[in-house]
Design a protein around this motif. Structure first.
Motif: not given
Length: 1101
Positions: A91-106
């Motif tokens: 679960f945490s790996d999935e959340i990490e990937r999701m939040l990581g994609s938002k950081m790349k956008s920013v």
């Protein structure tokens, strides 16, 4: 035994004997009313009731058929134990990937914004039209678009909460108090046009992105997708992006702030109003990674909160609001001596540094005064020079500029900034200056720290989602000027960011993998909850839902209160990975029904963020998952039956990635994927297989129910609904009665959230069935918003599958009917005809629940009434109706009290500003009140008085608003966050019966209790003619506020729980240009003009 009074009264004797005889006779009359209820009669009734209600529930639910079907498929299923440690990591790996994609956008936004500024030359005479979000699509009287308000196509979009948006373009929002064609605004807007393409590109790469934005340091806000901005009821756009948490946290590192406010006599009137507003505005710029204290001074030092003397406290929402209430009570008097206060402030900050407390980063003193006459140099030499570790920011209040040079000197010689605040309208802009100063070291270093905000409320979701999932977090990054000529000035251009609904984050920990009582949660580095099913951020204020004052500073220990040692919280805050087992008291059905559970907690950190993720598996239900295979063709056939639905809030297939899929329901998406019509859909293969299996296994119930329903005359009057639910979120529902006959019309409809599978809980009936013995029905009266009349009841039981020694919960099945049916069933059983043979009965015979001699009740295992002679008693806790009998049941141990706690409660504030009775005691108070009234109205006259524009109009509006808000607030009964404890009750099933006689003054009350076999119910028959309400108070479920004495309360307020500090800190840079420390032009007023305006205004009035 009583003596016959008629015999004794014929005997002669003295008067006292006569009195004794009469008195004894009266007692005999009263005690003759004592009756005996035969326990064996009640037992027969209870047994008969058990047989009938269980046969009834079994017939209409079809529970036995479903359990048989599950038994038949046991040879082809497998049951696996859930590996919690592995699951939490997945679960945490999935959340990490999701939040990581938002950081790349920013990051992409920040890079483009800085490059655009690098190649942009400032043009003071720039003329540039842009889309102003407030003005777009606005036409003048001639039908032409107004300036800055051109045609801007908008279309409703599912992904953006069905708001009308433009996904091809961003637009600009400018606060009302900022001129929308100011050269700084025009240049900034023109430069930031480069972000449009990046916004669109980001959204194409990651379709789960929501709002993207750029908040400029000059005040404008570029938002994608573009929208039409709606002003408030006064036509004002108060939103200023520079006030938002994401902007402030990205622009500065953590900070320790001491606010010093002058409350001497010279600060009276409007000055103290401006000073209070300045304090509140500074407090609003702080977050949970910052620390603060507020000190008022005259010729002595006074902490506005004495409990916080000599220390710093975390600037979370709770503490900030507490300071604001205390600041509002400040009064002016005496002479200002700032030296002592300044020394005290330096000592606090030095102690924090030395003891490893506070933020361990930026430190600053905010001096708010109307003048400074003392010599401060010795103070700064002793405490701050030459290193100048503490910055000093000064705010000169009022129009008098006499001491401006002194006040400015303080700021300029301590790496701070000086501002002159002459009106309320000036406060916001002037306070924001300190943030730009604190950002200089970070800008010069060119360190792009990514920040994540604490949780905040998304008002759009107020009515559409579970309260625990209303919150958002934002990821943001500062944007700097890269121009070499301004490098030492450390110019912050603004902040870019995007919002992430925590709802979307928690979807990555699907409910079906966590079991009936399992759940997932997310906390910050400070231990505050971002997402948790027990988080309740809203409260009812009359008919309105409002955010609680501390909704985003609820600590994990306040939701997981059984963790008395804070072991779970400490480990998670430190970013550790591990597991913990706890015995917990939980509660369902809005806290009314306690449960004892054994929970296993699994937790880990989310890398590159300040967050930690945890999940709970409950032993028993959460330990096992079972798997079974059926063909897609077979499953699809049964999946598309009209009685079947799936959990609308669960993600079976991801429909938010492709815009073409957004209008599909989850069931439609699943069917299209399984039939090959939409092979590109991303679906949860495990969940789909479970749904197909459950659809096939439960399919016979549809035929069974339909057969019963079609046999119309055979359906009992009052029978309404049969239903089932499975671990995969699948539900089947059939209505035996037409809508015109249904009492519980809203049961299991889309508005009945408590009884549906949602993102943060299984249905109430499912959870209650899970805690009951499989095959045994649990009967109860729903007490939710859709059964306000309390005129229906529900019977539900669980069904299981077994492989070897492992048993897994497969689902729950039940029925719902009108309460009239259950009442009629009881009354048909609980009566003896007049010709009953009573020769062998020791007690009242014939006995009937329809008679006036007894009151009969059916009560559930938690003490709630299902059937009573008085319909108004239904759904109530039995102790509220009869405290005497309930007290006896508790004393005998038949019911046990369970103490539960609520650390998110709201209590009425019992403190009032003044006593309404006080003027009655002395005419002096009446005189004082009259003077206060006169002074208040005189002040309002001055506020409304426009001396030829000497006072800014915004100032007048703000001052009046502050005045009226303050006085209005005093009239309202305030509620505030508090801690409460309340009781729950559980029936001890090992005790099957009891009867007793309760002595109540001049009468005695008998009652008989018998367990209704194979159910969670008891039957109570109580003597009706003995009122014990004077001797026994009602036993209620009302919560009681947990009161703390002053010392304990103080320690709780200032206690610092373990927290993890942000990793980066930018407090110093040797090349910082500290000479840019503010200033103000002198304001010259013509005395002659002043008096001309004054006379003119008076004449006009």
């Amino acid at each position: 035994m009583c003596v016959d009074v008629s015999i004794i009264c014929h005997r002669r004797g003295s008067s006292w004997v006569t009195f004794f005889i009469v008195y004894t006779g009266m007692l005999c009359v009263f005690t003759h009313a004592q009756m005996k209820i035969p326990p064996e009669t009640v037992q027969k009734w209870a047994i008969t009731l058990s047989e009938k209600i269980n046969a009834f529930a079994s017939k209409y639910s079809g529970a036995a058929l479903l359990q048989k079907k599950l038994k038949d498929v046991e040879p082809i299923i497998r049951i696996e134990e859930v590996d919690g440690a592995r699951l939490v990591q997945d679960f945490s790996d999935e959340i990490e990937r999701m939040l990581g994609s938002k950081m790349k956008s920013v990051k992409r936004l920040a890079d483009i914004a800085e490059d655009a500024d690098l190649y942009h030359e400032f043009n003071a005479s720039l003329q540039f039209d842009y889309f102003n979000a407030l003005l777009v699509n606005t036409m003048d009287e001639e039908g032409n678009f107004i300036e800055l308000g051109g045609e801007f196509p908008l279309e409703e979009n599912e992904h953006f909460n069905k708001l009308a948006v433009n996904t091809l373009m961003s637009d600009i929002q400018v606060p009302t108090n900022v001129y929308n064609k100011d050269p700084d605004i025009l240049n900034g807007v023109y430069m930031s046009e480069a972000l449009n393409d990046v916004f669109i590109s980001n959204f194409q790469k990651d379709p789960t992105l929501t709002w993207q934005y750029f908040g400029s340091s000059s005040g404008f806000f570029r938002l994608y997708p573009g929208i039409k901005w709606t002003p408030d009821s006064n036509g004002v756009v108060a939103f200023d992006c520079r006030n938002r948490n994401w902007y402030i946290q990205a622009a500065t590192s953590p900070k320790d702030i001491i606010i010093l406010v002058d409350v001497s006599g010279s600060m009276k009137g409007l000055k103290i109003t401006i000073a209070k507003h300045t304090i509140n505005t500074i407090l609003d710029t702080l977050g949970e990674n910052d620390f603060v204290n507020v000190i008022a001074y005259t010729d002595y030092v006074r902490y506005v909160e004495p409990c916080f003397k000599g220390t710093l406290v975390q600037a979370d929402l709770d503490n900030r609001e507490h300071f604001k209430l205390l600041v509002e009570q400040l009064h002016v008097k005496g002479e200002a001596k700032v030296k002592k206060a300044m020394k005290e402030s330096f000592r606090i900050l030095a102690d924090a540094r030395a003891n490893g407390q506070g933020s361990l980063c930026n430190q600053a003193i905010m001096l708010i005064t109307d003048g400074a006459m003392e010599d401060f140099q010795s103070v700064f030499e002793e405490f701050n020079w030459p290193d100048k570790k503490v910055r000093v920011f000064t705010y000169l209040i009022g129009r008098d500029m006499t001491f401006s040079e002194n006040v400015k000197w303080i700021a300029c010689n301590n790496k701070g900034y000086y501002t002159h605040v002459s009106t309320l309208a000036d406060v916001q802009e002037n306070v924001m200056e300190y943030l730009h100063v604190l950002s200089r070291p970070m800008v010069i270093n060119h360190d792009h720290d990514i920040i994540w905000t604490e949780a905040y409320m998304d008002s759009v979701l107020f009515k559409s989602m579970a309260h625990s999932l209303l919150l958002m977090t934002s990821v943001a990054m500062p944007v700097f000027s890269k121009k070499k000529e301004t490098l030492s000035h450390g110019i912050l251009l603004g902040v870019v960011g995007t919002d992430i609904p925590l709802l979307e984050v928690m979807k990555l920990a699907p409910r079906y993998k966590l079991g009936t009582h399992g759940y997932a949660f997310l906390i910050t580095n400070n231990g505050y909850i971002l997402a948790h099913p027990d988080l309740r951020p809203l409260y009812n204020d009359g008919k309105k839902l409002k955010p609680k004052p501390n909704y985003n500073s609820v600590d994990l220990s306040e939701a997981e209160w059984e963790d008395t040692e804070d072991s779970l919280r400490t480990a998670m805050v430190k970013g550790e990975t591990g597991t913990l087992a706890l015995d917990v008291r939980a509660a369902v059905d809005k806290g009314k029904r306690p449960l004892f559970l054994k929970n296993d907690y699994f937790y880990t950190t989310i890398n590159e963020t300040p967050f930690s993720f945890g999940m709970v598996l409950t032993r028993g239900h959460g330990q096992y998952m079972f798997f079974g295979n059926v063909s897609v063709e077979e499953g699809l056939h049964d999946l598309q039956q009209p009685d079947l639905s799936i959990a609308a809030e669960w993600t079976y297939c991801e429909t938010d990635i492709d815009p073409h899929h957004r209008k599909l329901t989850q069931l439609q998406a699943m069917v299209r994927y399984l039939t090959g019509k939409e092979p590109d859909l991303e679906c949860d293969e495990i969940l789909l297989q479970q749904v197909l299996f459950d659809a096939v296994v439960t399919a016979p119930l549809e035929a069974y129910w339909t057969t019963l329903a079609l046999n119309g005359p055979g359906v009992d009057e009052g029978m309404e609904t049969a239903f089932l639910g499975t671990r995969s979120g699948l539900m089947r529902v059939i209505r035996y009665a037409g809508s015109e006959k249904q009492v519980g019309k809203k049961f299991l409809t889309t508005v009945d959230k408590e009884n549906l599978f949602t993102l943060d809980h299984f249905p109430i009936w499912y959870r209650l069935a899970a805690e009951n013995k499989p095959g045994q029905f649990f009967f109860y009266v729903p007490q939710d918003d859709v059964n306000k009349g309390r005129n229906t009841f529900v019977a539900v039981t669980s069904v299981t599958v077994t492989e070897g020694k492992r048993t897994a919960l497969a689902g729950a099945i039940g029925m719902q009917a009108s309460l009239d049916l259950l009442e009629g069933l009881l009354l048909s059983i609980a009566k003896q005809p007049n010709d009953t043979d009573c020769s062998d009965v020791d007690g009242m015979c014939p006995l009937s629940c329809e008679g006036i001699d007894v009151n009969c009740y059916i009560v559930d295992n938690n003490g709630f009434i299902l059937v009573s002679k008085e319909r108004g008693d239904v759904g109530k806790f039995f102790g509220e109706v009869d405290g005497s009998v309930m007290a006896q049941l508790l004393k005998s141990g038949l019911y046990k009290r369970v103490t539960l706690y609520d650390y998110q409660a709201m209590c009425k504030n019992t403190h009032h500003h003044a006593s309404g009775a006080r003027p009655l005691f002395s005419p002096f108070y009446g005189l004082v009140a009259l003077l206060k009234w006169f002074f208040s109205n005189f002040m309002m006259f001055l506020l409304e008085f426009n001396i030829c524009g000497l006072w800014h109009n915004d100032y007048v509006v703000d001052a009046k608003a502050v005045y009226h808000a303050t006085h209005k607030q005093k009239k309202q009964e305030l509620v505030q966050p508090c801690n409460t404890e309340y009781p729950g009750f559980m029936y001890d099933t090992s005790i099957r019966e009891t009867n007793s006689i309760i002595k109540c003054g001049r009468c005695q009350k008998m009652f008989v209790l018998k367990q209704v076999p194979n159910s969670n119910l008891v039957m109570l028959v109580v003597q009706a003619d003995c009122d014990c309400s004077r001797q026994y108070a009602p036993i209620t479920l009302m919560p009681k506020e947990v009161k703390y004495n002053a010392t304990v309360k103080c320690n709780r307020m200032k206690s610092q729980k373990i927290r993890r500090r942000p990793e980066s800190c930018h407090a110093y840079h040797p090349h910082e240009n500290a000479k840019d420390c503010g200033g103000a032009s002198e304001i010259a007023i013509s005395l002659k003009l002043f008096f001309i305006c004054l006379v003119t205004s008076l004449a006009l009035r």
